[in-house]
Scaffold this active site. Structure first.
Site, PDB file in Angstrom:
ATOM      1  N   HIS A 492       0.727  -1.143   0.002  1.00 46.88           N
ATOM      2  CA  HIS A 492      -0.045  -0.202  -0.117  1.00 46.88           C
ATOM      3  C   HIS A 492       1.007   1.110   0.229  1.00 46.88           C
ATOM      4  O   HIS A 492       0.507   2.227  -0.763  1.00 46.88           O
ATOM      5  CB  HIS A 492      -0.848   0.029   1.448  1.00 46.88           C
ATOM      6  CG  HIS A 492      -1.854   1.247   1.247  1.00 46.88           C
ATOM      7  ND1 HIS A 492      -3.103   1.129   0.998  1.00 46.88           N
ATOM      8  CD2 HIS A 492      -1.599   2.665   1.781  1.00 46.88           C
ATOM      9  CE1 HIS A 492      -3.874   2.568   1.172  1.00 46.88           C
ATOM     10  NE2 HIS A 492      -2.736   3.242   1.655  1.00 46.88           N
ATOM     11  N   GLU A 493       1.993   1.191   1.188  1.00 47.39           N
ATOM     12  CA  GLU A 493       2.552   2.544   1.124  1.00 47.39           C
ATOM     13  C   GLU A 493       3.487   2.649  -0.088  1.00 47.39           C
ATOM     14  O   GLU A 493       3.868   3.729  -0.390  1.00 47.39           O
ATOM     15  CB  GLU A 493       3.652   2.630   2.288  1.00 47.39           C
ATOM     16  CG  GLU A 493       2.739   2.664   3.598  1.00 47.39           C
ATOM     17  CD  GLU A 493       1.773   3.560   3.751  1.00 47.39           C
ATOM     18  OE1 GLU A 493       1.929   4.717   3.184  1.00 47.39           O
ATOM     19  OE2 GLU A 493       0.723   3.562   4.325  1.00 47.39           O
ATOM     20  N   HIS A 496       1.936   4.746  -2.648  1.00 48.25           N
ATOM     21  CA  HIS A 496       2.163   6.255  -2.713  1.00 48.25           C
ATOM     22  C   HIS A 496       3.483   6.636  -3.125  1.00 48.25           C
ATOM     23  O   HIS A 496       3.513   7.651  -3.901  1.00 48.25           O
ATOM     24  CB  HIS A 496       1.981   6.531  -1.283  1.00 48.25           C
ATOM     25  CG  HIS A 496       0.604   6.503  -0.625  1.00 48.25           C
ATOM     26  ND1 HIS A 496      -0.633   7.120  -1.097  1.00 48.25           N
ATOM     27  CD2 HIS A 496       0.197   5.707   0.515  1.00 48.25           C
ATOM     28  CE1 HIS A 496      -1.489   6.881  -0.394  1.00 48.25           C
ATOM     29  NE2 HIS A 496      -1.359   6.131   0.547  1.00 48.25           N
TER      30      HIS A 496
END
Length: 699
Positions: A492-493, A496
């Site tokens: 997920h990170e 980003h």
């Protein structure tokens, strides 16, 4: 000396080892990382090309830099403010402000990010003080009527060089007007007074929660099912009783693991009744928020909060939440029937309550899926996971990753990775990986933008990011193994990071993570899907004692089925909180307690609230941080599901779809309307159907 060919072969062999069993399953192409090199000590630290981020500043350097940032900013704002209104133009008003923002952002972050990572308490304190000074200055700048007047004089003209420049100027105007600069002086003073009152109440609310020292006492027979390690961590009271505080690190294990229903209920009731004083504080804050919104020309606080987001209006959010909730009802009813039957088998005829949900969902899932997460963890050494992530992003988005072996960093564990376009070899950006826990380091996994992309005055500034995590380091030479939840979180990170690195906006304002909050999580949530597909799971896994052996097919399938099993009821509970949040911020003089009692059984299929529940405590995001915007997590998850199902689920490594995603979704950042960005990529408006299908197909 080895030939170039021999060097390449050795490098590829090393990378194949890192990628583990995936080498047997993926066609033999160049792997994602050009090198994961061991560091060579005692070399001169390399300069990081294109980065204006300062590393390892001393206390005095941090404070001096903060003061110089403020001085330069004041000088530019004064110069802009001095432009006569009839001479105001893009080049002498908007452009200087845009250049200032692009130039100063990495300098500001150089002052601020040490408080998250530094091992020196003095440096962390200096960083926090620098942030306080800079924030105070930024707040003053946002209230400068003289600057607002000249920007407004420019915006009325039609001679814009492009739509992104005009959008930037419009955002400047909106920022000023959110601070009341379009109001009379009297109303502006009233607005500031309201903000001060809200801030004071917010601090009281937070202090009440943090200062709450309530606890319950239980003996060992009332805590059956809790691990021995958990019991050993508890303080003991008189007569062999254990002290259970009403903090989440105690409450969550009790609700998930304790076999004694009366204990679960007692803890849930006490937790739901915490901080009764916060109910009054929430009611008062809501009144003040509505006043603030009306003063700024909005009908209510929800419309004020949502007006600049992808959702656009409170009415659209209501429609969205109610449609999702209604569509989940049949599946949630099936789940509840199964959970009630399990409770009947274990506890007899006792009524199923909302406090039973975490325990029985966990129990049913464990019984239905043969998943031992302790065994699963042994297949996720951190280096294998990272290599797999890089490989996936290479194949999808045309990126190449290369470590800068001797770059200056703030701790020996930190790596600096450069990112290049795979085809053109253009340097796109850099990111730091600071993955392992240490004392005083920021405790949560997150991505911090250190330098934003921009193209001002024909000069391209490349993005720089920092990925922070708190993985426990291996001891005695043991590899660092990630829990599956940590693998998903890392994916997920990293979404980003990729979003940040691939941004090509011209203005720093539209780069980094400063995007529409309803949109910014979507790319990261899309990337999570690669954690649940067999082909990609094998690419990121390898048994820690023999990393050529990836996770097996049976476990891959179990993880995919487990993902959404028994999720409808929990999602309806989240929607309950979102609807509660919308209603209290859309209408005035709402009976908060009465509303929560009414909504709970309506949304949760007849399950009532726990007696005496304080909704101000149950929904802390409604009070502080996500007021009127609690819906946003569900919103972005729904549209992320649509994009994955439409473009990637049939072919995980469809490079055409990946490159389209990079150019149409990641590259624009905030330079275009978020809904227009997603619609352009999909060829239609986003839909809820894929999300609902994913929930309907699992139980």
């Amino acid at each position: 000396m080895a030939s170039d060919k021999e060097k390449r072969e050795k490098r590829n062999n090393r990378l194949i080892a890192l990628t583990g069993g995936a080498a047997l399953l993926v066609i033999a192409v160049n792997f994602a990382i050009s090198a994961i090199n061991s560091r060579t000590k005692n070399r001169k630290k390399k300069e990081v090309r294109g980065s204006n981020v300062h590393i390892n500043l001393s206390v005095s350097e941090i404070l001096r830099l903060a003061d110089s940032i403020i001085a330069k900013s004041r000088k530019v704002h004064d110069a802009v403010a001095s432009v006569p209104l009839d001479k105001a133009s893009y080049s002498n008003v908007v452009l200087p402000l845009a250049e200032l923002e692009a130039q100063q952002f990495p300098l500001v972050q150089s002052c601020v990010f040490p408080k998250l990572v530094s091992t020196s308490e003095d440096v962390r304190k200096a960083s926090a003080e620098a942030e306080r000074r800079i924030d105070a200055h930024v707040s003053l700048c946002s209230k400068r009527e003289d600057v607002y007047r000249v920007v407004k004089a420019v915006i009325s003209r039609d001679d814009w060089m492009n739509s992104e420049a005009k959008r930037y100027a419009q955002f400047l105007i909106q920022d000023f007007e959110y601070n009341g600069l379009n109001l009379t002086l009297t109303k502006r003073e009233e607005l500031q007074h309201l903000k001060t009152q809200i801030e004071e109440l917010s601090m009281r609310y937070i202090r009440n929660l943090s200062d709450d020292s309530s606890f319950l006492l239980f003996d060992e027979t009332e805590l059956v099912g809790l691990p021995l390690e958990f019991l050993k961590s508890l303080d003991e009271a008189e007569k062999g009783k254990y002290k259970i505080t009403l903090k989440s690190h105690h409450v969550s294990p009790i609700l998930e693991l304790c076999k004694v229903g009366s204990t679960r209920k007692a803890v849930a009731v006490a937790y739901g009744r915490r901080c009764e004083a916060n109910l009054f504080i929430l009611e008062k804050m809501i009144q003040l928020r509505h006043k603030l919104a009306r003063l700024l020309g909005y009908a209510n606080y929800a419309d004020y909060s949502i007006g600049r987001r992808m959702a656009n209006s409170s009415s659209k959010v209501f429609e969205f939440l109610e449609n999702i909730s209604a569509s989940l009802t049949d599946r949630a009813s099936e789940e509840l029937t199964i959970l009630k039957e399990f409770k009947k088998q274990e506890e007899g005829e006792l009524t199923f309550g909302i406090e039973d949900l975490p325990y029985y969902v966990k129990k049913v899932r464990e019984q239905q899926y043969d998943l031992d997460f302790g065994v699963v963890k042994q297949h996720f050494p951190v280096n294998v996971v990272l290599s797999g992530i890089f490989k996936i992003c290479q194949d999808l988005f045309g990126l190449r990753f290369e470590e800068i072996a001797d770059a200056e960093v703030w701790h020996p564990d930190v790596q600096l990775i450069s990112v290049f376009d795979l085809n053109s070899n253009e340097l796109l950006g850099h990111f730091y990986l600071d993955l392992y826990s240490r004392e005083a380091k920021y405790a949560h996994t997150c991505v911090v933008a250190l330098q934003n992309c921009s193209l001002i005055s024909c000069t391209r500034q490349i993005p720089v990011a920092l990925l922070l995590s708190q993985f426990e380091k291996g001891v005695d030479g043991c590899p660092v193994l990630l829990r599956f939840s940590e693998v998903v979180n890392l994916f997920h990170e990293f979404g980003h990071v990729v979003h940040h690195i691939c941004n090509r906006a011209s203005f720093a304002r539209f780069s980094g993570l400063r995007l529409d909050p309803d949109f910014v999580e979507i790319p990261a949530q899309i990337l999570e899907n690669w954690c649940y597909e067999s082909l990609s799971l094998k690419l990121i896994s390898g048994f820690h004692q023999d990393i050529t052996k990836p996770i097996d097919d049976k476990t891959c399938e179990a993880l995919k089925q487990w993902r959404y099993s028994f999720s409808a009821l929990k999602l309806k509970q989240e929607i309950l909180y979102c609807l509660f949040d919308q209603i209290i911020h859309s209408a005035e003089n709402v009976d908060i307690v009465g509303l929560f009692k009414h909504l709970h059984p309506k949304i949760m299929l007849g399950l009532p609230t726990l007696e005496g529940t304080n909704p101000a405590t149950c929904c802390p995001g409604t009070a502080i941080g996500n007021e009127a915007t609690c819906y946003s997590r569900v919103w972005s998850e729904v549209f992320a599901a649509d994009i994955f199902a439409s473009k990637f689920s049939g072919n995980l490594f469809d490079q055409y779809a990946g490159m389209q995603f990079r150019s149409k979704v990641l590259a624009p950042g905030g330079s275009k309307d978020a809904l227009a960005i997603l619609s352009d990529f999909l060829g239609r408006e986003p839909s809820t159907q894929a999300f609902l299908r994913s929930r309907a197909d699992s139980i």
